[in-house]
Design a protein around this motif. Structure first.
Motif, PDB file in Angstrom:
ATOM      1  N   LEU A   9       0.836  -1.201   0.000  1.00 51.82           N
ATOM      2  CA  LEU A   9       0.000   0.000   0.000  1.00 51.82           C
ATOM      3  C   LEU A   9       0.875   1.256   0.000  1.00 51.82           C
ATOM      4  O   LEU A   9       0.633   2.201  -0.744  1.00 51.82           O
ATOM      5  N   ALA A  10       1.920   1.222   0.817  1.00 50.52           N
ATOM      6  CA  ALA A  10       2.807   2.378   0.882  1.00 50.52           C
ATOM      7  C   ALA A  10       3.478   2.610  -0.461  1.00 50.52           C
ATOM      8  O   ALA A  10       3.602   3.741  -0.927  1.00 50.52           O
ATOM      9  N   GLU A  11       3.877   1.518  -1.093  1.00 52.82           N
ATOM     10  CA  GLU A  11       4.555   1.664  -2.374  1.00 52.82           C
ATOM     11  C   GLU A  11       3.599   2.189  -3.438  1.00 52.82           C
ATOM     12  O   GLU A  11       3.954   3.050  -4.246  1.00 52.82           O
ATOM     13  N   GLN A  12       2.381   1.662  -3.403  1.00 49.47           N
ATOM     14  CA  GLN A  12       1.401   2.117  -4.384  1.00 49.47           C
ATOM     15  C   GLN A  12       1.052   3.579  -4.173  1.00 49.47           C
ATOM     16  O   GLN A  12       0.885   4.333  -5.130  1.00 49.47           O
ATOM     17  N   SER A  13       0.982   3.985  -2.917  1.00 51.00           N
ATOM     18  CA  SER A  13       0.641   5.392  -2.715  1.00 51.00           C
ATOM     19  C   SER A  13       1.812   6.274  -3.131  1.00 51.00           C
ATOM     20  O   SER A  13       1.623   7.387  -3.586  1.00 51.00           O
ATOM     21  N   ALA A  14       3.021   5.722  -3.034  1.00 58.33           N
ATOM     22  CA  ALA A  14       4.174   6.482  -3.523  1.00 58.33           C
ATOM     23  C   ALA A  14       4.082   6.651  -5.043  1.00 58.33           C
ATOM     24  O   ALA A  14       4.421   7.708  -5.579  1.00 58.33           O
ATOM     25  N   VAL A  15       3.618   5.624  -5.717  1.00 57.34           N
ATOM     26  CA  VAL A  15       3.449   5.723  -7.176  1.00 57.34           C
ATOM     27  C   VAL A  15       2.435   6.813  -7.498  1.00 57.34           C
ATOM     28  O   VAL A  15       2.653   7.645  -8.387  1.00 57.34           O
ATOM     29  N   VAL A  16       1.353   6.819  -6.752  1.00 56.02           N
ATOM     30  CA  VAL A  16       0.334   7.839  -6.978  1.00 56.02           C
ATOM     31  C   VAL A  16       0.930   9.227  -6.802  1.00 56.02           C
ATOM     32  O   VAL A  16       0.716  10.128  -7.616  1.00 56.02           O
ATOM     33  N   ARG A  17       1.721   9.391  -5.746  1.00 60.96           N
ATOM     34  CA  ARG A  17       2.289  10.711  -5.486  1.00 60.96           C
ATOM     35  C   ARG A  17       3.294  11.109  -6.553  1.00 60.96           C
ATOM     36  O   ARG A  17       3.317  12.250  -6.996  1.00 60.96           O
ATOM     37  N   ARG A  18       4.114  10.154  -6.938  1.00 58.67           N
ATOM     38  CA  ARG A  18       5.121  10.456  -7.952  1.00 58.67           C
ATOM     39  C   ARG A  18       4.420  10.896  -9.238  1.00 58.67           C
ATOM     40  O   ARG A  18       4.761  11.898  -9.850  1.00 58.67           O
ATOM     41  N   PHE A  19       3.422  10.107  -9.605  1.00 56.95           N
ATOM     42  CA  PHE A  19       2.669  10.449 -10.802  1.00 56.95           C
ATOM     43  C   PHE A  19       2.058  11.836 -10.659  1.00 56.95           C
ATOM     44  O   PHE A  19       2.138  12.666 -11.554  1.00 56.95           O
ATOM     45  N   ASN A  20       1.469  12.049  -9.525  1.00 52.21           N
ATOM     46  CA  ASN A  20       0.781  13.309  -9.311  1.00 52.21           C
ATOM     47  C   ASN A  20       1.716  14.495  -9.456  1.00 52.21           C
ATOM     48  O   ASN A  20       1.395  15.490 -10.097  1.00 52.21           O
ATOM     49  N   ARG A  21       2.875  14.350  -8.883  1.00 56.40           N
ATOM     50  CA  ARG A  21       3.850  15.434  -8.973  1.00 56.40           C
ATOM     51  C   ARG A  21       4.241  15.723 -10.406  1.00 56.40           C
ATOM     52  O   ARG A  21       4.182  16.855 -10.860  1.00 56.40           O
ATOM     53  N   SER A  22       4.625  14.683 -11.111  1.00 52.63           N
ATOM     54  CA  SER A  22       5.125  14.958 -12.452  1.00 52.63           C
ATOM     55  C   SER A  22       3.967  15.345 -13.368  1.00 52.63           C
ATOM     56  O   SER A  22       4.118  16.169 -14.253  1.00 52.63           O
ATOM     57  N   TYR A  23       2.809  14.775 -13.121  1.00 52.33           N
ATOM     58  CA  TYR A  23       1.681  15.067 -14.000  1.00 52.33           C
ATOM     59  C   TYR A  23       1.177  16.488 -13.833  1.00 52.33           C
ATOM     60  O   TYR A  23       0.993  17.200 -14.805  1.00 52.33           O
ATOM     61  N   THR A  24       0.969  16.891 -12.603  1.00 57.34           N
ATOM     62  CA  THR A  24       0.429  18.237 -12.421  1.00 57.34           C
ATOM     63  C   THR A  24       1.420  19.276 -12.925  1.00 57.34           C
ATOM     64  O   THR A  24       1.030  20.300 -13.457  1.00 57.34           O
ATOM     65  N   GLN A  25       2.695  18.970 -12.775  1.00 58.63           N
ATOM     66  CA  GLN A  25       3.699  19.908 -13.235  1.00 58.63           C
ATOM     67  C   GLN A  25       3.643  20.098 -14.750  1.00 58.63           C
ATOM     68  O   GLN A  25       3.809  21.193 -15.255  1.00 58.63           O
ATOM     69  N   ARG A  26       3.416  18.995 -15.450  1.00 58.59           N
ATOM     70  CA  ARG A  26       3.457  19.057 -16.906  1.00 58.59           C
ATOM     71  C   ARG A  26       2.106  19.322 -17.517  1.00 58.59           C
ATOM     72  O   ARG A  26       1.976  19.988 -18.534  1.00 58.59           O
TER      73      ARG A  26
END
Lengths: 301, 301
Positions: A9-26
């Motif tokens: 769960l922790a790893e998956q939520s990290a994926v969500v956050r990573r995606f979120n960061r790069s996605y919102t930025q771009r």
DNA sequence: CGAGAAGTCTGACTAGAATCAGAGACCATG
DNA sequence: CATGGTCTCTGATTCTAGTCAGACTTCTCG
């Protein structure tokens, strides 16, 4: 939850956050396609929302989450620019209806076009194969994110949401059952049993539209029965059925039952598979429902 | 582009927009986890960025895209709250280094925790299987979106970016070639040939870090040669190689060449496959590069 | 060393987002 | 028809984001 489950769960939520960061930025910049039309972002968002679905200021306030005074000012600006038309509602003259003028529609089309262009520019550098892969990944993610944010709410079986959901359920049974499905009377007759104190009805909604439903009614002897369980066809495969089933089991528990039963028709293969996956065992016929072919039961703690 | 390709592109961009709308609406709130710490969003973003990687104000300005005056003020606020420590850089006393204080680290951890919680709450309603599917879809989408937003830039082969990229390229060859790779001298010697007027060097960067590179040099008789083409291992499978190759062909065309050649080692199987897919045909050895085993050529319009 | 470039800081300013209190119009009800 | 409740609007105000010009310090390089 198991140790492994927690770290996953922790790893998956990290994926969500990573995606979120790069996605919102771009891509967060997609929203900014609202800019450059000579109006501030808030005004453009309002214009867009009016264009998607005209309504009363009340609706718009709810949809955009704005203060009434603020909304009023934004509307005034759009009105003075000749983009929207604000007029009293005939049903209730305190309310005001908002709709786009012809010029407003043109401005809206412009927003729409810009936004589409932005999206196209974003994916243009990719090869066709990669684009297809991106589209597949995003629509998969979209379904799952939507499913994760569906809200389950207990409602009266006679409420509008419940009726709408049950109507969809009945229509689907009628289509899928070999000999059709005749719901005459049964639906209304059951309504009372699906309400407190011995029953319940749950509707899952997303953006206000019903996407799944299910009810519980008493069967006597501490046994609850799950009825009218349905998931919108466009929402299958996202775990919504299992989630709803777990939720309904919890409702049964809260109502004091220690066993859950249900029946179903053999043509609903996904449902049968899901019940088995959820730990239900097959039992003998326990009612005279002419459409029922399979019968299940499960003990709940 | 073909008719079919255009309509596919439109549909894919619609998927992007649909996803974007529903995602920002539901998850855009992740950013707002920055709120509620008693500081405005801009300040919180800066604090977060300092925590991720301390650096000079110059770095921070580039990363966050802020005006120097504005950044100065934000820093002052964080400093007076005792969250960051700003001191002159020893190497260049015009610059200032920013790092978190102990209290700043605590505030940062708090932000981090909130953000992780938000992400966990989002995916918590999903079943483990669905969560895994979401994580897979998002990381796939992430890679592709990043790849789509990589910028290709022509730089001097002696620039820092070029050196960093070539160093990574050489390190990888050394590791993958059965007998290692000895780059002694060759790299610097070639630098001049990879610069205008007859050559070029292109570096692809994402968030400032080099993720791919490639150069062109003259081979005589209207023939250009592609050299030092490399894609960061973590970025493979996103079409970046093909895109870079197409770009380098364009560079060759601009330099006036009508044919492109290249050589490669057999252990770089992906590269060989990509060249063949891109329409290169195998030709006979045209140089005495001891590491080269395959030779390719392609005519460009 | 001196000129100019690079880097940072300050003050002055603008525009946008948002909130709040209260005024006035309108509705439902007894 | 009086009353309380609902709805929208206006004015006053606050906070945030962001821009710009210029002062000042420090570095680099001829």
């Amino acid at each position: 939850m198991s140790e492994a489950g927690a770290s996953e769960l922790a790893e998956q939520s990290a994926v969500v956050r990573r995606f979120n960061r790069s996605y919102t930025q771009r891509v967060g910049a997609l929203e900014e396609s609202f800019l450059g039309l000579g109006m501030p972002l808030g005004t453009a968002r309002l214009l867009y929302e009016v264009g998607v679905e005209p309504g009363t200021t009340r609706d718009l306030r709810a949809r955009l989450g704005l203060d009434s005074g603020y909304l009023s000012r934004l509307l005034r600006r759009l009105e003075s620019d000749g983009l929207v038309d604000v007029s009293p509602d005939d049903d209730d003259r305190r309310r005001r209806r908002v709709r786009l003028t012809a010029a407003g529609r043109r401005a809206w089309d412009d927003l729409e076009r810009r936004s589409a262009e932005r999206a196209r520019d974003l994916i243009a550098p990719l090869t066709p194969r990669q684009r297809a892969r991106l589209a597949a990944a995003l629509s998969d993610a979209d379904l799952l994110v939507r499913a994760a944010t569906v809200t389950l709410e207990q409602v009266s079986p006679t409420s509008d949401e419940a009726r709408a959901a049950v109507a969809a359920y009945v229509a689907e049974l009628d289509e899928r059952f070999p000999g059709g499905f005749d719901a005459s009377g049964a639906v209304d007759a059951d309504a009372e049993r699906l309400a407190p104190p011995t029953g319940a009805f749950v509707v899952a909604t997303s953006d206000g539209a019903p996407v799944a439903c299910g009810g519980v009614q008493a069967l006597g002897d501490g046994v609850g029965e799950i009825k009218r369980m349905w998931v919108h066809p466009g929402w299958r495969g996202a775990g919504l059925g299992s989630r709803l089933l777990r939720h309904l089991e919890g409702v049964c528990r809260d109502l004091g039952y220690d066993e859950v039963r249900m029946d179903t028709n053999g043509s609903l293969v996904e449902a049968v598979a899901m019940y088995e996956r959820a730990g239900y065992r097959r039992i003998a016929r326990y009612n005279d429902n002419p459409y029922a072919e399979h019968f299940f039961a499960k003990r709940i703690a």
